[in-house]
Design an enzyme around this catalytic site. Structure first.
Site, PDB file in Angstrom:
ATOM      1  N   TYR A  21     -24.559  13.922 -14.722  1.00  0.00           N
ATOM      2  CA  TYR A  21     -25.236  15.423 -14.633  1.00  0.00           C
ATOM      3  C   TYR A  21     -26.437  15.402 -13.451  1.00  0.00           C
ATOM      4  O   TYR A  21     -27.479  15.633 -13.678  1.00  0.00           O
ATOM      5  CB  TYR A  21     -25.562  15.951 -15.616  1.00  0.00           C
ATOM      6  CG  TYR A  21     -24.491  16.204 -16.615  1.00  0.00           C
ATOM      7  CD1 TYR A  21     -23.826  17.621 -16.514  1.00  0.00           C
ATOM      8  CD2 TYR A  21     -24.064  15.360 -17.680  1.00  0.00           C
ATOM      9  CE1 TYR A  21     -22.707  17.968 -17.423  1.00  0.00           C
ATOM     10  CE2 TYR A  21     -23.211  15.635 -18.458  1.00  0.00           C
ATOM     11  CZ  TYR A  21     -22.500  16.949 -18.184  1.00  0.00           C
ATOM     12  OH  TYR A  21     -21.148  17.142 -19.098  1.00  0.00           O
ATOM     13  N   TYR A 149     -20.536  19.853 -28.819  1.00  0.00           N
ATOM     14  CA  TYR A 149     -20.247  18.937 -27.740  1.00  0.00           C
ATOM     15  C   TYR A 149     -19.310  17.985 -27.898  1.00  0.00           C
ATOM     16  O   TYR A 149     -19.404  17.189 -29.070  1.00  0.00           O
ATOM     17  CB  TYR A 149     -21.741  18.019 -27.218  1.00  0.00           C
ATOM     18  CG  TYR A 149     -21.344  17.403 -25.920  1.00  0.00           C
ATOM     19  CD1 TYR A 149     -21.045  18.063 -24.737  1.00  0.00           C
ATOM     20  CD2 TYR A 149     -21.186  15.741 -26.109  1.00  0.00           C
ATOM     21  CE1 TYR A 149     -20.873  17.150 -23.587  1.00  0.00           C
ATOM     22  CE2 TYR A 149     -20.752  15.200 -24.980  1.00  0.00           C
ATOM     23  CZ  TYR A 149     -20.751  15.658 -23.917  1.00  0.00           C
ATOM     24  OH  TYR A 149     -20.249  14.923 -22.755  1.00  0.00           O
ATOM     25  N   ASP A 250     -15.150  15.358 -35.287  1.00  0.00           N
ATOM     26  CA  ASP A 250     -15.741  14.462 -34.085  1.00  0.00           C
ATOM     27  C   ASP A 250     -17.052  13.753 -34.408  1.00  0.00           C
ATOM     28  O   ASP A 250     -17.934  14.474 -34.561  1.00  0.00           O
ATOM     29  CB  ASP A 250     -16.150  15.420 -32.997  1.00  0.00           C
ATOM     30  CG  ASP A 250     -16.609  14.382 -31.775  1.00  0.00           C
ATOM     31  OD1 ASP A 250     -17.040  13.306 -31.809  1.00  0.00           O
ATOM     32  OD2 ASP A 250     -16.619  15.155 -30.664  1.00  0.00           O
ATOM     33  N   LYS A 279     -19.194   5.950 -29.324  1.00  0.00           N
ATOM     34  CA  LYS A 279     -20.530   5.347 -29.237  1.00  0.00           C
ATOM     35  C   LYS A 279     -21.075   4.237 -29.912  1.00  0.00           C
ATOM     36  O   LYS A 279     -20.743   3.249 -29.275  1.00  0.00           O
ATOM     37  CB  LYS A 279     -21.431   6.721 -29.664  1.00  0.00           C
ATOM     38  CG  LYS A 279     -21.225   7.701 -28.676  1.00  0.00           C
ATOM     39  CD  LYS A 279     -22.563   8.730 -28.479  1.00  0.00           C
ATOM     40  CE  LYS A 279     -22.347   9.732 -27.340  1.00  0.00           C
ATOM     41  NZ  LYS A 279     -22.058  10.793 -27.330  1.00  0.00           N
TER      42      LYS A 279
HETATM   43  C1  LIG Z   1     -20.892  11.507 -26.653  1.00  0.00           C
HETATM   44  C2  LIG Z   1     -19.876  12.393 -27.515  1.00  0.00           C
HETATM   45  C3  LIG Z   1     -18.649  12.381 -27.030  1.00  0.00           C
HETATM   46  C4  LIG Z   1     -18.223  11.812 -25.738  1.00  0.00           C
HETATM   47  O1  LIG Z   1     -18.366  10.744 -25.554  1.00  0.00           O
HETATM   48  P1  LIG Z   1     -18.024   9.917 -24.194  1.00  0.00           P
HETATM   49  O2  LIG Z   1     -18.029   8.223 -24.569  1.00  0.00           O
HETATM   50  O3  LIG Z   1     -19.310  10.288 -23.381  1.00  0.00           O
HETATM   51  O4  LIG Z   1     -16.866  10.283 -23.403  1.00  0.00           O
HETATM   52  C5  LIG Z   1     -17.623  13.233 -27.519  1.00  0.00           C
HETATM   53  N1  LIG Z   1     -18.168  13.867 -28.782  1.00  0.00           N
HETATM   54  C6  LIG Z   1     -19.459  13.574 -29.376  1.00  0.00           C
HETATM   55  C7  LIG Z   1     -19.898  14.317 -30.603  1.00  0.00           C
HETATM   56  C8  LIG Z   1     -20.472  12.925 -28.636  1.00  0.00           C
HETATM   57  O5  LIG Z   1     -21.706  12.803 -28.994  1.00  0.00           O
END
Ligand SMILES: *Cc1c(COP(=O)(O)O)cnc(C)c1O
Length: 431
Positions: A21, A149, A250, A279
């Site tokens: 960004y 997100y 997620d 992550k």
């Molecule tokens: C960081 C994140 C993503 C995306 O992961 P990237 O490895 O940056 O593509 C998706 N969902 C959540 C909840 C996240 O925190």
């Protein structure tokens, strides 16, 4: 590094390299880091910063950890990569075995991919292919939450908050989904049925075209750092069952202990049909993510017209990443991680709560190893970031949020210094 070498490095960076960004017309100042150890980032000029970010939730064991270093170098001596089409390898099998074991009971099929965003793409494709295979081809929409997100690729972006995700920039190209309001009940508040009315009415109106509900369990991360009541998550599962919809969790930010449970859905004791992790999966060493699903989804997809799940990245199940991930998970499980994260929560609370009294601060909240100071106004990152660095800490605010999610190995003194410098910096900045 010599001052002139640092200058050259930064000059090239400023002119040629995109950062997350970032602008290349008005580029922000970058901080050159040359090595990292434990919770300390070493800068090119020799200074050290205490790291509050764990490289965006991922480096839970700190940097340069001997156990993880060994896992990856041992694998390097065997093979750094091999294609996954038609081939399997011990590192992938060990990792998937562990993931099946530690994730909620029904989730026992694993799809490995390269990043969190791709894991979300995979989850969305799984849900869509499932319904296509069932002959319900009209089910092409997802229901997501505002302030959510889920990543930056097109599919993932389309289920992020439409305002902070700036959906209007991509209108006409990006799929349009359905959004319910962000859960209005905080983590420690008592959930009432009225808190979920908005989501309920959207389900009622749209359920015939919905394939799945997608959300971040308990913690909405990069979309607002909000923590919501477990009972809300439980109700979402019930409503998905009522309408026969798939539920995607997620857990890319929340997975591997960050909220005080191994996975955040355990706060509500619910199981999704599809779950994404990423992550912290490799302890921050390599880019790797996984999408798990239950048998219903897997067989539903494979019984359909295609007969297969339509996805297959080149670097799927990269052996280096697959070797370091189980090493990180086993290291985590071998430690008293619940107690550690509990202590983190306690110390972050003690350290950050005094900011509540500041005139520029709207809210302070802590859950597990996540500490958030919400300001009344959006922070000016260009002035605040260098001040944090001057004060010896690495904190990367966004919007109104100054937040930390330190490595679990952070020592008491380091955390005290981290929170003290954060408070000092924002206090001086408001004056
Ligand atoms: C960081 C994140 C993503 C995306 O992961 P990237 O490895 O940056 O593509 C998706 N969902 C959540 C909840 C996240 O925190």
């Amino acid at each position: 590094m010599k001052p002139q070498d640092i200058k050259q490095l930064l000059d090239f960076d400023r002119q040629h390299i995109w950062h997350p960004y970032s602008s290349l017309i008005n580029p922000p100042d970058m901080v050159p880091v040359v090595s990292a150890n434990g919770v300390r980032l070493k800068l090119a000029d020799g200074r050290e910063l205490i790291d509050g970010m764990a490289s965006w939730w991922s480096a839970i064991h700190g940097y340069n950890h001997p156990v993880l270093n060994r896992a990856i170098t041992d694998q390097l001596a065997q093979m750094s990569h091999v294609m996954f089409g038609g081939i399997t390898h011990p590192a992938a099998v060990e990792l998937c075995k562990l993931l099946v074991e530690i994730t909620p009971p029904g989730l026992d099929k694993v799809f490995l991919s390269d990043s969190g965003s791709v894991a979300v793409e995979v989850a969305i494709k799984m849900a869509l292919q499932y319904w296509y295979s069932q002959g319900e081809k009209q089910r092409t929409k997802l229901l997501s939450l505002r302030s959510g997100y889920h990543g930056d690729t097109f599919g993932a972006m389309s289920v992020c908050d439409p305002v902070t995700g700036m959906h209007h920039l991509f209108s006409g190209v990006m799929p349009e989904h359905i959004f319910a309001e962000s859960p209005p009940c905080r983590f420690d508040e008592t959930f009432e049925e009225k808190h979920i009315e908005d989501l309920k009415s959207r389900l009622e109106e749209n359920h015939q075209q919905l394939a799945a509900v997608i959300l971040e369990p308990i913690v909405q991360g990069a979309g607002g750092m909000k923590f919501y009541a477990p009972a809300y998550l439980k109700r979402v599962r019930e409503l998905c069952d009522e309408y026969g919809l798939l539920l995607i969790h997620d857990e890319i930010a929340t997975g591997f202990g960050r909220t005080g449970k191994l996975f955040a859905c355990e706060h509500a004791d619910v199981e999704p049909d599809i779950m994404c992790v990423g992550k912290a999966l490799t302890g921050g060493y390599m880019s790797l993510a996984a999408t798990l699903c239950n048998n219903k989804v897997a067989t539903g997809i494979c019984e359909g017209e295609a007969g297969v799940f339509m996805h297959g990245p080149t670097f799927m199940a990269n052996p280096l990443a697959c070797a370091v991930a189980p090493a990180s998970i086993k290291l985590l499980l071998s430690l008293p991680w619940k107690k550690t994260v509990g202590n983190l929560a306690k110390q972050l609370n003690e350290g950050l709560q005094p900011a509540k009294e500041f005139s520029s601060v709207a809210d302070v909240r802590v859950l597990g190893g996540i500490g958030v100071i919400e300001m009344k106004e959006a922070v000016d990152i260009k002035t605040l970031q260098p001040k944090f660095v001057e004060n010896g800490v690495w904190v990367r605010p966004f919007g109104k949020l100054v937040y930390v999610m330190p490595a679990y190995v952070s020592k008491r003194e380091d955390l005290a210094e981290l929170t003290r410098q954060i408070l000092l910096t924002i206090k001086l900045n408001q004056e």
